[in-house]
Design an enzyme around this catalytic site. Structure first.
Site, mmCIF file in Angstrom:
data_model
loop_
_atom_site.group_PDB
_atom_site.id
_atom_site.type_symbol
_atom_site.label_atom_id
_atom_site.label_comp_id
_atom_site.label_asym_id
_atom_site.label_seq_id
_atom_site.Cartn_x
_atom_site.Cartn_y
_atom_site.Cartn_z
ATOM 1 N N GLU A 1 2.049 -25.259 -51.778
ATOM 2 C CA GLU A 1 2.968 -25.758 -52.795
ATOM 3 C C GLU A 1 3.850 -26.800 -52.103
ATOM 4 O OE1 GLU A 1 6.127 -23.197 -54.118
ATOM 5 O OE2 GLU A 1 6.584 -24.468 -55.846
ATOM 6 N N ARG B 1 -1.098 -12.207 -43.861
ATOM 7 C CA ARG B 1 -0.405 -13.405 -43.413
ATOM 8 C C ARG B 1 0.072 -13.177 -41.985
ATOM 9 N NH1 ARG B 1 3.571 -13.822 -47.670
ATOM 10 N NH2 ARG B 1 3.616 -15.994 -47.026
ATOM 11 N N LYS C 1 9.495 -19.416 -46.023
ATOM 12 C CA LYS C 1 9.960 -20.752 -46.397
ATOM 13 C C LYS C 1 11.416 -20.719 -46.836
ATOM 14 C CE LYS C 1 6.027 -23.264 -48.323
ATOM 15 N NZ LYS C 1 5.529 -23.850 -49.579
#
Length: 555
Positions: free
Chosen positions: A33, A258, A268
């Site tokens: 994104e 992850r 993030k």
RNA sequence: UGGGGCGUCGUCAAGUGGCUAAGACACAGGAUUUUGAUUCCUGCAUUCGGAGGUUCGAGUCCUCCCGCCCCAGCCA
């Protein structure tokens, strides 16, 4: 791009198994994104997706999942592309945007409405939360759930036409408010967002949710293996539902864990917080685990790829030791970096028996690991500087560097002996007066006596000055990401994560330095793209050398 | 007393019923060394979250239990 054989993993094994019974082109994608910068965790995904495509001679798309115009920006699109390229991957002309599919997605929504599988809901966000139920109690149907297909079609068109305000209405899937999987409790498909999109401008005022976009985008792109992280595991039934209801191509989603790295955060949101609260300079601060930060710090992309290969792919939620990353960096830099001499904390050494104005050019090996790297000349003179840490007036047993009356070798130059220690009025050592042994040019003794210590040095008259920045972990906590351990990020920031040496003394060959070097006995350093406040070069410490002496000294 | 995952050495991670449970990092010893670097040896899980069971044989199959992670955005 496959250098050596990369270790296998459960996803690769699965593909190999599938390839035995049918023939197809492996097609993956990396779907960021564009709302922030890529970090080392994304590198794991990039290496997996591009690596698999490469391994099986397939294709890997770069697709921006840009469905939320309020958070996404073109600058991030650019930065992400730069980072992926830098890491060493090439998407060729396989560059896509979820926003490319907005028309198609809108049509998909219409199709669901027509099937009676989607409806326009007027519930407020608060009401919707109440109606959703909880983890252990089922939700209840919205009172608007049974609107007619015609009314839904009409309302949805009006949503698109901008006739309602943000938050006034949404389009929802009609699935099952009693499902144990909350994602199936009539998820929102479209919301009204009167924001300008970085690519579609003001064409739309309704935007599809990620869940209604991601799976279909993979389908449109004919992705064979949609690899994503564990938290999307229970979104899979929803994606399957969309694909089945829409009767379109069905990619296979496979989830993996992850990356978690100790002493760092890979969220993030929190990285953005560090930037916004000015705890770091920017996204590319060399202490940041972002790819841009690592690039600036001097981490070679090869080392990051090697790291990603070594950590493996699995479904267990694991935390990798930062030391493994550092190991990969050292391993690569050891093979490739030119060795140079730099003194960070200078201590003046005057060679009292060395001719006043004499200057000798000593031969220095550029890289003992690489015979083709050649040699260079280094000027040597009567006054040189050594590292303050390399001298002790009253040394402990195992210290074999310089001390009063002791001999030590100056790398590539001569063996010297400390004759006198000069102090200032505060009792601080300001200078060492030493003698050099002319019989030991280039560092070899003629009489066969063993010299245990070898020090790096720089000649006073020939030294070049630069700023050097030493970095340590940004956090003192081993697991700053754990909010139970670290409810407040700020309190676990390492106050010593950056140490600036304003005037380090460098050998003259570094005047036009470019790229990465090994500062002998200190570590690997890399030239920063920026200059210091005083216009000097800046060198960033990439990673220290392994230091057994530090371990001994700490005991 | 919802749903979905995961538990093999300090940390990652192979292992898909059958030789003494890979490998890497970390750690600890030792050798070589004009970087206390590099390199090179050596050591490092009688045991796979626990307990039962199936089997000639189980980390791998079954049952129960325990622990950890994710999900209640009109974020992705």
């Amino acid at each position: 791009m496959s250098e050596v054989e990369t270790p296998s993993n459960f996803i690769q094994n699965k593909i190999e198994e599938e390839l035995k019974s049918s023939s197809f082109t492996v097609h993956t994608r990396f779907p960021p994104e564009p709302n922030g910068h890529l970090h080392i965790g994304h590198a794991k995904s990039i290496c997996l997706n591009f690596g698999l495509a490469d391994k099986f001679s397939g294709i890997c798309n770069l697709r921006f999942d840009d469905t939320n115009p309020s958070k996404e920006e073109t600058k991030f699109v650019k930065a992400i592309q730069e980072d992926v390229k830098w890491l060493g991957f090439d998407w060729g002309n396989q560059l896509f945007y979820a926003s490319d599919y907005f028309d198609q997605l809108f049509e998909f929504a219409i199709r669901l409405i027509k099937k009676g599988k989607a409806y326009v809901d007027d519930l407020t966000p608060e009401q919707m939360r109440e109606y959703r139920g909880t983890l252990s109690e089922p939700g209840k149907n919205s009172p608007y759930r049974d609107r007619s297909i015609e009314e839904n079609l009409d309302l949805f068109q009006k949503m698109k036409a901008g006739e309602f305000e943000e938050g006034e209405k949404v389009l929802r899937a009609k699935i099952d408010m009693g499902s144990g999987n909350l994602n199936m409790r009539d998820p929102v498909l479209y919301r009204i967002l009167k924001a300008s999109h970085h690519r579609t401008g003001d064409k739309w005022c309704i935007y599809p949710m990620y869940d209604f976009t991601h799976g279909q985008s993979d389908s449109i792109e004919k992705i064979t293996h949609s690899l994503c992280t564990l938290e999307f595991e229970d979104h899979r039934p929803l994606y399957d539902w969309f694909l089945d209801e829409l009767e379109i191509y069905h990619p296979q989603q496979i989830e993996f864990a992850r990356l978690n790295l100790n002493y760092t955060i890979l969220s993030k949101r929190k990285l953005l917080q560090l930037v916004e609260e000015r705890h770091v300079d920017n996204w590319d601060d060399p202490r940041m685990p972002t790819l841009s930060g690592m690039r600036r710090r001097g981490y070679p992309p090869e080392a990051i790829r090697e790291f990603c290969d070594r950590i493996g792919i699995s479904k267990s939620n694991a935390t990798v030791d930062f030391a493994l990353l550092e190991h990969c960096v050292r391993e690569y830099l050891n093979r490739t970096a030119t060795r140079v001499m730099v003194v960070l904390r200078p201590l003046k050494v005057v060679l009292i028996n060395y001719p006043e104005d004499q200057v000798e050019e000593m031969d220095a090996v550029n890289n003992p690991e690489d015979p083709n790297a050649g040699t260079r000349k280094m000027p040597f003179s009567r006054t040189v500087y050594i590292e303050r840490d390399d001298f002790m007036e009253d040394p402990p047993k195992k210290f074999f560097r310089l001390a009063p009356g002791r001999e030590v070798r100056l790398k590539h130059a001569y063996v010297i002996k400390c004759e006198e220690v000069i102090k200032n009025s505060d009792g601080e050592i300001v200078e060492l007066r030493c003698t050099y042994d002319p019989e030991t040019r280039s560092g070899a003794t003629q009489d066969g006596r063993k010299i245990k210590g070898t020090l790096h040095w720089v000649s006073e008259d020939h030294a070049h000055k630069a700023e050097v920045r030493l970095y340590n972990h940004l956090f003192t906590q081993e697991n700053p990401a754990d909010e139970k351990v670290c409810p407040d990020l700020k309190s676990s920031l390492n106050p010593d994560s950056l140490e600036i040496i304003e005037e380090a003394l460098l050998e003259p060959s570094l005047k036009n330095a470019k790229g990465g070097y090994q500062f002998l006995r200190l570590g690997y350093f890399s030239v920063d793209p920026q200059k210091s406040a005083s216009g000097d070069q800046i060198f960033n410490r990439v990673v220290t050398l392994r230091d057994t002496w530090a371990k001994i000294a700490n005991k």
